[in-house]
Write a protein that holds these residues in place. Sequence first.
Motif, PDB file in Angstrom:
ATOM      1  N   SER A   1      -6.889  11.192  -1.361  1.00  0.00           N
ATOM      2  CA  SER A   1      -6.421   9.918  -0.810  1.00  0.00           C
ATOM      3  C   SER A   1      -6.712   9.826   0.679  1.00  0.00           C
ATOM      4  O   SER A   1      -7.176   8.797   1.179  1.00  0.00           O
ATOM      5  CB  SER A   1      -4.921   9.765  -1.076  1.00  0.00           C
ATOM      6  OG  SER A   1      -4.421   8.606  -0.454  1.00  0.00           O
TER       7      SER A   1
ATOM      8  N   TYR B   1       1.320   9.213  -6.032  1.00  0.00           N
ATOM      9  CA  TYR B   1       1.723  10.594  -5.743  1.00  0.00           C
ATOM     10  C   TYR B   1       2.735  11.100  -6.776  1.00  0.00           C
ATOM     11  O   TYR B   1       2.659  12.250  -7.213  1.00  0.00           O
ATOM     12  CB  TYR B   1       2.314  10.678  -4.336  1.00  0.00           C
ATOM     13  CG  TYR B   1       1.307  10.517  -3.220  1.00  0.00           C
ATOM     14  CD1 TYR B   1      -0.063  10.601  -3.458  1.00  0.00           C
ATOM     15  CD2 TYR B   1       1.729  10.273  -1.904  1.00  0.00           C
ATOM     16  CE1 TYR B   1      -0.988  10.442  -2.441  1.00  0.00           C
ATOM     17  CE2 TYR B   1       0.807  10.122  -0.866  1.00  0.00           C
ATOM     18  CZ  TYR B   1      -0.550  10.198  -1.150  1.00  0.00           C
ATOM     19  OH  TYR B   1      -1.459  10.056  -0.134  1.00  0.00           O
ATOM     20  N   ILE B   2       3.663  10.232  -7.139  1.00  0.00           N
ATOM     21  CA  ILE B   2       4.666  10.640  -8.148  1.00  0.00           C
ATOM     22  C   ILE B   2       3.979  10.934  -9.485  1.00  0.00           C
ATOM     23  O   ILE B   2       4.266  11.947 -10.137  1.00  0.00           O
ATOM     24  CB  ILE B   2       5.734   9.538  -8.316  1.00  0.00           C
ATOM     25  CG1 ILE B   2       6.591   9.443  -7.051  1.00  0.00           C
ATOM     26  CG2 ILE B   2       6.606   9.812  -9.542  1.00  0.00           C
ATOM     27  CD1 ILE B   2       7.535   8.258  -7.036  1.00  0.00           C
TER      28      ILE B   2
ATOM     29  N   ASN C   1       0.832  -1.214   0.000  1.00  0.00           N
ATOM     30  CA  ASN C   1       0.000   0.000   0.000  1.00  0.00           C
ATOM     31  C   ASN C   1       0.863   1.259   0.000  1.00  0.00           C
ATOM     32  O   ASN C   1       0.546   2.248  -0.662  1.00  0.00           O
ATOM     33  CB  ASN C   1      -0.920   0.002   1.218  1.00  0.00           C
ATOM     34  CG  ASN C   1      -2.049  -0.992   1.078  1.00  0.00           C
ATOM     35  OD1 ASN C   1      -2.406  -1.379  -0.033  1.00  0.00           O
ATOM     36  ND2 ASN C   1      -2.613  -1.444   2.207  1.00  0.00           N
ATOM     37  N   VAL C   2       1.969   1.215   0.750  1.00  0.00           N
ATOM     38  CA  VAL C   2       2.886   2.362   0.783  1.00  0.00           C
ATOM     39  C   VAL C   2       3.502   2.601  -0.590  1.00  0.00           C
ATOM     40  O   VAL C   2       3.578   3.734  -1.078  1.00  0.00           O
ATOM     41  CB  VAL C   2       3.986   2.147   1.845  1.00  0.00           C
ATOM     42  CG1 VAL C   2       5.071   3.224   1.706  1.00  0.00           C
ATOM     43  CG2 VAL C   2       3.400   2.179   3.240  1.00  0.00           C
ATOM     44  N   VAL C   3       3.959   1.526  -1.242  1.00  0.00           N
ATOM     45  CA  VAL C   3       4.560   1.631  -2.577  1.00  0.00           C
ATOM     46  C   VAL C   3       3.538   2.158  -3.587  1.00  0.00           C
ATOM     47  O   VAL C   3       3.828   3.045  -4.391  1.00  0.00           O
ATOM     48  CB  VAL C   3       5.117   0.272  -3.038  1.00  0.00           C
ATOM     49  CG1 VAL C   3       5.555   0.338  -4.499  1.00  0.00           C
ATOM     50  CG2 VAL C   3       6.282  -0.154  -2.159  1.00  0.00           C
TER      51      VAL C   3
ATOM     52  N   LEU D   1      -0.611  17.211  -6.953  1.00  0.00           N
ATOM     53  CA  LEU D   1      -0.192  16.350  -5.847  1.00  0.00           C
ATOM     54  C   LEU D   1      -1.002  16.630  -4.590  1.00  0.00           C
ATOM     55  O   LEU D   1      -1.450  15.693  -3.896  1.00  0.00           O
ATOM     56  CB  LEU D   1       1.300  16.555  -5.572  1.00  0.00           C
ATOM     57  CG  LEU D   1       1.895  15.749  -4.409  1.00  0.00           C
ATOM     58  CD1 LEU D   1       1.734  14.251  -4.646  1.00  0.00           C
ATOM     59  CD2 LEU D   1       3.373  16.108  -4.214  1.00  0.00           C
TER      60      LEU D   1
ATOM     61  N   ARG E   1       0.834   3.906  -3.001  1.00  0.00           N
ATOM     62  CA  ARG E   1       0.513   5.304  -2.729  1.00  0.00           C
ATOM     63  C   ARG E   1       1.635   6.227  -3.226  1.00  0.00           C
ATOM     64  O   ARG E   1       1.376   7.286  -3.792  1.00  0.00           O
ATOM     65  CB  ARG E   1       0.294   5.487  -1.228  1.00  0.00           C
ATOM     66  CG  ARG E   1      -0.293   6.868  -0.869  1.00  0.00           C
ATOM     67  CD  ARG E   1      -0.554   7.021   0.623  1.00  0.00           C
ATOM     68  NE  ARG E   1      -1.523   6.045   1.084  1.00  0.00           N
ATOM     69  CZ  ARG E   1      -1.259   5.069   1.940  1.00  0.00           C
ATOM     70  NH1 ARG E   1      -0.029   4.925   2.411  1.00  0.00           N
ATOM     71  NH2 ARG E   1      -2.194   4.224   2.324  1.00  0.00           N
ATOM     72  N   SER E   2       2.881   5.796  -3.074  1.00  0.00           N
ATOM     73  CA  SER E   2       4.020   6.597  -3.541  1.00  0.00           C
ATOM     74  C   SER E   2       3.994   6.756  -5.057  1.00  0.00           C
ATOM     75  O   SER E   2       4.245   7.848  -5.586  1.00  0.00           O
ATOM     76  CB  SER E   2       5.338   5.947  -3.107  1.00  0.00           C
ATOM     77  OG  SER E   2       5.422   5.871  -1.707  1.00  0.00           O
ATOM     78  N   VAL E   3       3.696   5.660  -5.759  1.00  0.00           N
ATOM     79  CA  VAL E   3       3.613   5.707  -7.225  1.00  0.00           C
ATOM     80  C   VAL E   3       2.511   6.658  -7.669  1.00  0.00           C
ATOM     81  O   VAL E   3       2.685   7.466  -8.601  1.00  0.00           O
ATOM     82  CB  VAL E   3       3.384   4.293  -7.802  1.00  0.00           C
ATOM     83  CG1 VAL E   3       3.062   4.377  -9.298  1.00  0.00           C
ATOM     84  CG2 VAL E   3       4.593   3.417  -7.574  1.00  0.00           C
TER      85      VAL E   3
ATOM     86  N   ILE F   1      -3.358  13.981  -2.693  1.00  0.00           N
ATOM     87  CA  ILE F   1      -3.159  13.630  -1.276  1.00  0.00           C
ATOM     88  C   ILE F   1      -4.432  13.864  -0.481  1.00  0.00           C
ATOM     89  O   ILE F   1      -4.829  13.044   0.363  1.00  0.00           O
ATOM     90  CB  ILE F   1      -1.983  14.435  -0.688  1.00  0.00           C
ATOM     91  CG1 ILE F   1      -0.665  13.974  -1.312  1.00  0.00           C
ATOM     92  CG2 ILE F   1      -1.928  14.285   0.829  1.00  0.00           C
ATOM     93  CD1 ILE F   1       0.525  14.817  -0.911  1.00  0.00           C
TER      94      ILE F   1
END
Length: 467
Positions: free
Chosen positions: A447, A14-15, A6-8, A440, A10-12, A444
Amino acid sequence: MKKFFNVVLRSVVYILAFILPIVALAAIGFRSTVGLASKPAHWAVVPKADGAALVTKSFDPTKPTVAIVLGNDQTEITDFLIPYELFSASEAYNVYAVAPERKLTTLSGGLEVMPDFSYAELDALLGKSPDVVMIPAFPKVTSSDNQPVLTWIKQQSEKGSFIFSICVGAEVFAATGLLDGRTATTHWQDIARIEQLYPAVNWVRGVRYVDGDTYMTSAGITSGIDAVLHYIARHNGEDVAQAVSQKIHYPSFAYVNNPQVEQYPPVSVTPLELMNILFHWDHPTDGVLLYDGVDELELASIFDTYAATYSTKLQSVSETRGWITTRYGLQIVPRWDFEDVPTIARLIVPGSQARQLATVQVSAWQSKENAAQTVFLHADNPDGFAFDAPLQDLAHQENIATAILDAKRLEYRPGTLLTEGSGWPVWLTIRPLLFGFASLAITIFISKRWHRRSSTHVGGVMDQAQV
């Protein structure tokens, strides 16, 4: 493991939320930049106006002849107009623009010209090869469309013509094979690329021109002035070259006798150029007034300053859309007349003599309802070199950094010239970042709202289960 995934994810997200709006903005900017060079549908159709018609330039058999070639589709404007004006101003040469056919073609920035002669017509007129063949830069050098140009240059060389390239015209020269084993130079920004394409040529840096005795090549765009004046000094005397230099108010005659110069470091595209191409999508549109007697080099300075920096769309315009004859006899045609020209921010009137030569046209323009502001760039600085006023205006209208970059592209080295204007295009730099950060922030926010609602829903279900 699920938490890590989930962290990965979410990072993708956001990027991508930051990058994709910037990419979309760049696509809009690129499309807008490409549109700067677009031609109106009627550009090749030239109605006669007030009885004006295409005419043939005179020929003096006692003078040597300079033939300046045009590319099939487009030719670099200053590369072409430097020799056209300077050799003409010397009054010692017949000077003609030539092409495979006598049909309307385009100079970079958006100026349409008619060749003075086709190859066949020039051959019939001279009965021999021209004394000098000038080669400006043009795109798609080795395409089938430009093959007749390469073939004709080779034929003239074999018949004894002096071959002389301006700037990236050296690539055309090299493509003929005539430079193999010889020493040559070209534009600092292109020399590394061309060197890889034509390794049989000895490419040298740090000079404004190379005089090969039976041929010449010049470096970046305005280096062609030094090269042509050097040729005139060598064949007609330095006093003639000095007189031509004074006519155009050229500030760097020292290069004519000493072509050594510090080479700019190689770079294909600078960050500022990239920003102008991708993020300068709100291009203003300026008109450029064409009129009989307009000076060729001053005309080139307008089209090769604004359009080449991807900052401004230029529209050539005249009171009526018909043939116009420049100071030294080149025939050009505007893309628009006063009645159908698209909305423009300014009407730029090129030429130090514009107030005298364009009086009728300017008056007609200013009498129009809601006519755009008329700007006399050269006439307000009649003793300046052709590129001084446009570069100063570009610094004021855009920023000093863009004007300095363009002077560098032009290989114009007069010393300190640009003093007014913003130092850097701050808004151009910030704009894509603002789009990215705004996207972004929204992502966020959405999200977190979704995560909060999801957590609340899960918590409610668990409470019900416990009950």
